[in-house]
Structures are given as C-alpha cells and as structure tokens.
Scaffold this active site. Sequence first.
Site, PDB file in Angstrom:
ATOM      1  N   GLU A 235       0.827  -1.208   0.000  1.00  0.00           N
ATOM      2  CA  GLU A 235       0.000   0.000   0.000  1.00  0.00           C
ATOM      3  C   GLU A 235       0.861   1.258   0.000  1.00  0.00           C
ATOM      4  OE1 GLU A 235      -3.092   0.232  -0.488  1.00  0.00           O
ATOM      5  OE2 GLU A 235      -4.039  -1.649   0.114  1.00  0.00           O
ATOM      6  N   ARG A 239       0.651   3.772  -3.279  1.00  0.00           N
ATOM      7  CA  ARG A 239       0.010   5.065  -2.989  1.00  0.00           C
ATOM      8  C   ARG A 239       1.029   6.182  -2.799  1.00  0.00           C
ATOM      9  NH1 ARG A 239      -5.625   4.188   0.282  1.00  0.00           N
ATOM     10  NH2 ARG A 239      -5.844   1.935   0.017  1.00  0.00           N
ATOM     11  N   ASP A 367      -5.677  -9.904  -7.610  1.00  0.00           N
ATOM     12  CA  ASP A 367      -5.975  -9.094  -8.786  1.00  0.00           C
ATOM     13  C   ASP A 367      -4.769  -8.520  -9.524  1.00  0.00           C
ATOM     14  OD1 ASP A 367      -5.473  -7.520  -6.558  1.00  0.00           O
ATOM     15  OD2 ASP A 367      -7.256  -6.271  -6.756  1.00  0.00           O
ATOM     16  N   GLU A 504     -12.540   0.696  -9.913  1.00  0.00           N
ATOM     17  CA  GLU A 504     -12.200  -0.300 -10.933  1.00  0.00           C
ATOM     18  C   GLU A 504     -13.112  -0.266 -12.161  1.00  0.00           C
ATOM     19  OE1 GLU A 504     -10.150  -1.129  -7.354  1.00  0.00           O
ATOM     20  OE2 GLU A 504     -12.324  -1.050  -7.643  1.00  0.00           O
ATOM     21  N   THR A 594      -1.281   0.632 -10.341  1.00  0.00           N
ATOM     22  CA  THR A 594      -2.572   0.124  -9.885  1.00  0.00           C
ATOM     23  C   THR A 594      -3.327   1.135  -9.039  1.00  0.00           C
ATOM     24  OG1 THR A 594      -3.635  -1.883  -9.013  1.00  0.00           O
ATOM     25  CG2 THR A 594      -1.812  -0.946  -7.725  1.00  0.00           C
TER      26      THR A 594
END
Length: 604
Positions: A235, A239, A367, A504, A594
């Site tokens: 994360e 980010r 994913d 998404e 992503t």
Amino acid sequence: MFGYGDRVSYDTEALRNIYPQKSLWRRWNSLSRFQKNLISLTMVGVFVCVFIFVSMDKSSGLPGVNMANRLPDWRDQNILDLSYPNASNKFLGPLGPPVVGFNKDESVKRGDIRPLSREEEEEQIRVGEIPQKKEDQVVSKPKKLIFSGPKNEKQEAVVSAFRHAWKGYSEYAWGHDHLKPVSRTYNDWFTLKLTMIDSLDTIYIMGLNEEFDKAKAHLQSEFRLDINKDVNVFETTIRVMGGLLSAYHLSGDEFFLEKALDLGNRLMPAFNTAWGVPWADINLNTLKPHPPSWNSDSTTSEVTTIQLELRDLTRCTGINTFENAGAKVSEHIHTLQKKDGLVPIFISPMNGEFRKHSTITLGARGDSYYEYLLKQWIQTGMTVDYLKEDYLDSVSGMVKHLFKRSGPSGYLFVGELASGGSDFRPKMDHLVCFLPGTLALGTLFGMPQEHLRLAEELIHTCYKTYAIQPTGLAPEITHFNLQKDADSDFVVKSNDAHNLLRPETIEGLWYMYYVTKNTTYQDWAWEIFQAFEKYTKVTHGYTSIGNVKSTTQTKPLDKMESFFLGETLKYLYLIFADNGVEGPLDLNKFVFNTEAHPLPIYNS
C-alpha cells in the site's frame, strides 16, 4: 533449617555409604523396559538434532543455502543512512531511459542460489551506506508537463466534485490519511498523508495549480518518513511512492523524487529474505520488517504489485537496487508451478512457496498480479519476454477455469477457485472490474483481439452490477446464479452490499473508451458519476455507504478513501477528455500503476 543462599557442606564419604556406587551396566540392567526405551529414543533424537545443526549453513539457518552475500539483516540498526544531506546533488540526476533491464537469454531456475558476482555485490545495500548510482547510468530530468484544465461540462462537473471533496479534506483532515466527512474528523492508517499524496497527480492533471502548490508546501515542511509506524509495503509503495514519482514526472520538481528515494531506502529491508519475497509490513523508523498480525504469509498480489514503482525509482536515480529487488520477486514467481498461469493468493517469504489450498481469484489478494505482468512488460518497452508469456498464460487460464456465464441472461463473469483450485465459486469482487481495462490495454500493444471481445463483455457485466441496484451503485461483492431458469442473474448478500467509492469499473470504462472510442462507455461512466453525486455526497465530502440496495437507508460509513480522489475522480475526468486522452497522457508514453499514478514507459 537453612534458607535460600545458605552454604551447605556435604560429607562425600557418608554419601557414598548411603548410596553405594554401581557400574553403568548394573544401573542399565536395573532399569525397566520403558525407561530403557525412553533413554534410547532421547539419545537418537539428540544425535539427529546435532547432525542437522552441523549440516546447516551458519549464516542463513537454512540447509544448503549460502546467504553470505544476502542483503544486510534488518536487525542491524544502521542499515541505511537515511539523512542523505544534499541528496539532490548526490543522486538526483535527470530522468531518462537508461539501459537497465533483463538479459532475456538467462533463465532463472528454482533453487538456483549462487554467490553474487563482484558487480552484483556492489549493487547490494551496504551497512551504513545509501545505494549509489553507477557511473554509466545516464538519467535525465523530466520536463514539466502542461495541462490546461477541463474542456467541457462533464469534466467541469468532475472537477467540481473534486474541489468539494478536497475542501472537506482541507478543513477537517489536512495532512492526515483519510477524511471522515460525516463526523468532520480524520482517520490515520499509516500516518503518511495518504489522501494528499494520492491526489497530487489528480490535482495537477485537472490544472488546479493553487491546490497543488499548497499541498507541496505542506509536504515540504511537514512530511517525514522516519516515523515509528508499521506500514504495509504494498500500500505504501503504490500510494505514496507511486504518487510521489508521478508528481515528479508531471511537475519536474525534484522534491518529490527526494521523498520517493527516502521511502525506497526504508522499504528495502523488507526484501531481505532467502527468495527475495518481501515481508508484508515494515516499521519506517526501526526498519524492521515482519508479517501482518493476522497471517504469517505475504499476499501474492502485494509482492507482485510494487515492480512498476521500484523500477521507475531506479530509472530516475540510476540506483539499481530498487529495480533488482522488485524484479527478483517477479522472476522467482515466474519459476513457481501455477494452475494454467493462475496463482494462489498467499506466498511465504520464508520458503518462497505458494500456500497450498489457498484461493485462486482475480479479486482481493490476487488481482494486480495479473495487471502488473502486462504493465511491467509495457513499462520495459515490451522487452521482457517471460512477463508477456506469463500474462498470456494467465488469460488462457482465466478463460478455462474462471470465466462463466450467469443465468438466465448469460452475463460473462469471473468467479474464483477455493480449496486450492478444486471448488468453483460464482463470486466476483468489485475489484475484478480492473480486468476489462487491462485486457483492452493489452490490445494496444499487440495482444490478441479476442482479449478485447472478452473485455467488452466483462465491462458490460461490471456496469450492470451498478445499473441493477436502486442507488445505481455497485456492491463490494456480487454472486451470480448459474441456473438458466434462475429469477435473477445477480445475488447481493447484506454483508456485501457496501460501496467504498472504488475506481475499478470507471477505470475499465476509461480504457475501453480510449481503445474503442465507443461513447457508450462515456454514457455509463456519467450514470455512475451521477449516482455518486446523489447517494455518497455529503456536506463535507463524499462517504462510503453500507447499503446500495436502498435509496433511503444507504447507511453512510463516514470515510472517504484516498483512492476516491487518486483514482475514481481521475478516471472520471480522463474518460470525458477528447478521445480519452488528457494532454500529454498518451498510453503509448505512460503506464498507470494500480493506484492510477502515471509513470513513463522506457525502451528496455
């Protein structure tokens, strides 16, 4: 009487008289059969333990593994000097496409652990040193990109939504991770200013120069990374590092690269494992990595969705350590056995193996492994063959094992395999709706056109998960009926009916419009945006809701995730640009990580 600590003398001769000595053989014969067996088993156990200990490599604690040249142990308190005064003079050269890549003729085989060469040793992090860029690495500084702001009413509406969200964040959560817009306070997850950093490139792309300058000024004075805080490596990479690197590429401001480099240094000890598979968490101050409190393994999608960012950090600084750490993970996972290209969702940093019997899914924890196979291949100028091969294998595996049609309408959806791949479940997370966008993106770079047909059907299913709900918003999880005579294709359980403002489906719609120019995808995106406006907008921002199945009992959850500003609103803004291309953000030049942070494509 005597107390603890009193000295006591013994008459040894008297003791001999009381307890006459026996020979060892007589003592052994006096034992019972049970006692003899117990002693024999104990001696055998001690012998086996001593044999194993002697055969182990003392430096690694692992049989047969030479770890003499491993990365420095995180328990060393001075692994890295993170202060790096005058960093801009020392490392920050200019951005460009240095020839740092992979040798396609070398195959990485399971268990092939060998001593490092002198050149490789020099690339490792040394105790008390910062990774240095190689002299032959030529990097160039990015040019500042210009964005002119919204060009039509729909883009204006999205910018207005962003301003509304940003105003609430500025007033009640400034400098914190997340806004709680209903209670007018904040939530800190990692204490890393997640919303601010996740939003930097969105602000820049929308042409909000005043907001960008204010956020940068705050970061320059208040953003510290030497905090005694455990953070998730994945994360934090997607980010924070992704947000900083993207801001650097768009604005050309080296401050963002300096912070990304600081962060990269702090994350490196997490990769200090025998197979290079990183630990899930790390403390940014002590530099001690560890598994999460709820699980001893790392998540497959997390360890394979950090490579774009680490590679870009290497290309910006000329320091190979970061790219090598990420590539080692991908190369290792390439060697592991899979189910027709599909991977389980957990992997052990200790032995480098997938956890047996864990779920195979394109939803949570699985994913972005598949997403980054394609995007890494694109980022490296389509030069790393195994990434392309693994991606194509995985899509074939999806079609074979995960793609099904619902009843009665025949919608194409993506299920999951439980129990290690033996039990199909017709369950699809909202997260899976990244897939149509990834499939469409691949066709821009020569992937089979059949992928686009699959993407068209899947994005229609994702849109329907919104359209069939009274609020026009999709739940977190949708189950599908498989019976042709079922009353409805979709089943939403109460515990799955929440909406977290996820991006998404909007992401997939943008890619589909970018590739096909079919304005139907713009129409669907506008419908979803209006639903967000109607059911998630509150006085001081936007909130996740607990129930998409009711227009009167939406159950606000009082949290605005950073990805709503960093991804959802960004993709909404992009899809309403002319032909889906906003200024210089051409998909032949940039690949989005992503978390929707654009990073440049290199030629190797």
